[in-house]
Design an enzyme around this catalytic site. Structure first.
Site, PDB file in Angstrom:
ATOM      1  CE1 TYR A  19     -15.783   8.512 -16.597  1.00 53.30           C
ATOM      2  CE2 TYR A  19     -15.549   8.925 -14.263  1.00 53.30           C
ATOM      3  CZ  TYR A  19     -15.803   8.065 -15.300  1.00 53.30           C
ATOM      4  OH  TYR A  19     -16.084   6.752 -15.039  1.00 53.30           O
ATOM      5  NE  ARG A  23      -2.954   0.280   3.289  1.00 54.31           N
ATOM      6  CZ  ARG A  23      -2.466   0.769   4.447  1.00 54.31           C
ATOM      7  NH1 ARG A  23      -2.103   2.022   4.522  1.00 54.31           N
ATOM      8  NH2 ARG A  23      -2.357   0.005   5.508  1.00 54.31           N
ATOM      9  CE  LYS A  70     -12.120   4.901 -18.696  1.00 58.08           C
ATOM     10  NZ  LYS A  70     -12.451   6.238 -18.230  1.00 58.08           N
ATOM     11  CG  ASP A 121      -9.372  13.497 -16.558  1.00 60.30           C
ATOM     12  OD1 ASP A 121      -8.688  12.856 -17.370  1.00 60.30           O
ATOM     13  OD2 ASP A 121     -10.318  12.990 -15.916  1.00 60.30           O
TER      14      ASP A 121
END
Ligand SMILES: *Cc1c(COP(=O)(O)O)cnc(C)c1O
Length: 393
Positions: free
Chosen positions: A110, A57, A207, A182
């Site tokens: 988005y 993590r 993507k 973004d």
């Protein structure tokens, strides 16, 4: 990697110097924890920032190689990987904000980002003002004394409107604000916002970076101080990427340039076909002369990308019938993979937004969004032609 290398070269060789082994492909370090030399070493790691061999993590060698490569690609000092694009978006926004702070955001964004700003952040006393980003002066008009972040997305989802990166960066710098872009649709091959002075970029690596519709991930790149702050936040909120997902992104990056160039060329061919079709009211693609910001696109984009949307004259019903009549292109959310994907934002991705929010952002009922894949343009155009005919019959 030297700054002088082209992005296409960084895609092939950029992870090499962060590969701790001599293997040509970076190995998957599929481990959650690491052997410590002593209890003292364990104690020291408590003070460390982004250690790659302590606990996954906190960091991981496979993920580190990806982050080093991605930072070079975006011309950033550092980068951070996440388990999803929304993990990157939420961390970039929240890591530095507190109650009473204000965001100015371009719109549309988005849908997940819009919902985060509208429905989650206000519960923590953080407000967002949305502006039409095609008029740069709108950003300055919306600033308040409490504004901390200017958040943009260009080209935007799903209307493919553009934001002038240099204008937003200049405003943010002059007011000592953080600007975040973004960059999912453009990819670092379309443009690198940091080169225009934007503070940080976020990506849904699900993507184009992954590129094969088989991994969910996010990336953030920017100055080291910003990345460190985001790491401190993400270490405790937990959107850590899995090593295998990092490896899939390393693999995807190697072919990003060839995929994106071909997909962009096919997108232009499809956009031109649609523009001529009598059932189509309007095509949104930055590479078309008819795009209202085509001049800006030519100025700030190296490649116009492979996302386009178009409005059908028959509205909601015709758009649905069209989408369901395609045989090659698939009806699905997401984008950037090898298969052409089509979506109907009014009923799918943006269905949770109110009628008014959709109107304000130009997401009308006949709008169809297309993520152009790697099929030959001829086959794709034939499929669109038959589906347009079937929808009208
Ligand atoms: C998909 C997407 C996101 C969210 O990414 P996930 O990987 O789905 O969490 C954010 N921004 C844009 C532009 C996207 O297309």
């Amino acid at each position: 990697m030297s700054e002088s290398f082209r992005p296409e070269t960084i895609l092939i060789h950029g992870a090499r110097r962060a590969n701790p082994t001599s293997s040509v492909a970076v190995p998957i370090f599929q481990t959650s924890t690491y052997r410590l030399a002593s209890t003292r070493a364990g104690a020291e790691f408590q003070q460390a920032v982004e250690p790659t061999e302590y606990y996954t993590r906190w960091g991981n060698p496979t993920t580190h190689a990806l982050e080093v490569q991605f930072a070079a690609l975006e011309r950033a000092e550092a980068a951070l990987a996440f388990s999803s694009g929304m993990g990157a978006v939420a961390t970039a926004i929240l890591a530095d904000l507190k109650q009473g702070d204000h965001i100015v955001a371009g719109s549309p964004l988005y849908a997940g980002t819009t919902e985060l700003c509208l429905h989650i952040l206000p519960r923590f006393g953080i407000e967002t003002t949305f502006v039409d980003p095609t008029v740069s002066a709108n950003f300055e008009r919306a600033l308040r004394p409490t504004t901390r972040i200017i958040y943009i997305e260009t080209p935007s989802n799903p209307t493919l409107s553009l934001t002038d990166l240099a204008a937003v960066a200049k405003l943010a710098q002059s007011r000592d604000l953080v600007s975040i872009c973004d960059n999912t649709f453009a990819t670092p091959l379309g443009h690198r916002p940091l080169e225009s002075g934007i503070t940080a970029v976020v990506h849904s690596a699900t993507k184009y970076i992954g590129g094969h519709s088989d991994v969910t991930a996010g990336l953030l790149a920017g100055p080291r101080a910003v990345i460190e702050k985001c790491w401190q936040f993400a270490k405790l909120t937990g959107p850590a990427i899995d090593p295998f997902a990092s490896w899939l992104l390393l693999r995807g990056l190697k072919t990003l340039a060839v995929r994106f160039e071909r997909q962009s060329a096919t997108a232009l061919a499809l956009a031109r076909f649609l523009e001529e079709h009598s059932a189509v009211a309007r095509v949104h693609y930055p590479g078309l002369n008819s795009h209202p910001q085509h001049e800006l696109a030519r100025r700030q984009m190296h490649t116009f990308g492979a996302m386009l949307s178009f409005e059908l004259k028959g509205g909601y019903r015709l758009a649905q019938r069209f989408a369901e009549s395609l045989t090659l292109a698939l009806l699905a959310v997401s984008l950037g993979g090898t298969e052409t994907l089509v979506s109907h934002p009014a009923s799918m991705s943006h269905g949770l937004l109110s009628e008014e929010e959709r109107k304000r952002t130009g997401i009308n009922e006949g709008l169809v969004r297309v993520s152009v894949g790697l099929e030959p343009a001829e086959d794709l155009i034939a499929d669109f032609r038959q589906a347009l005919a079937a929808a009208r019959s």
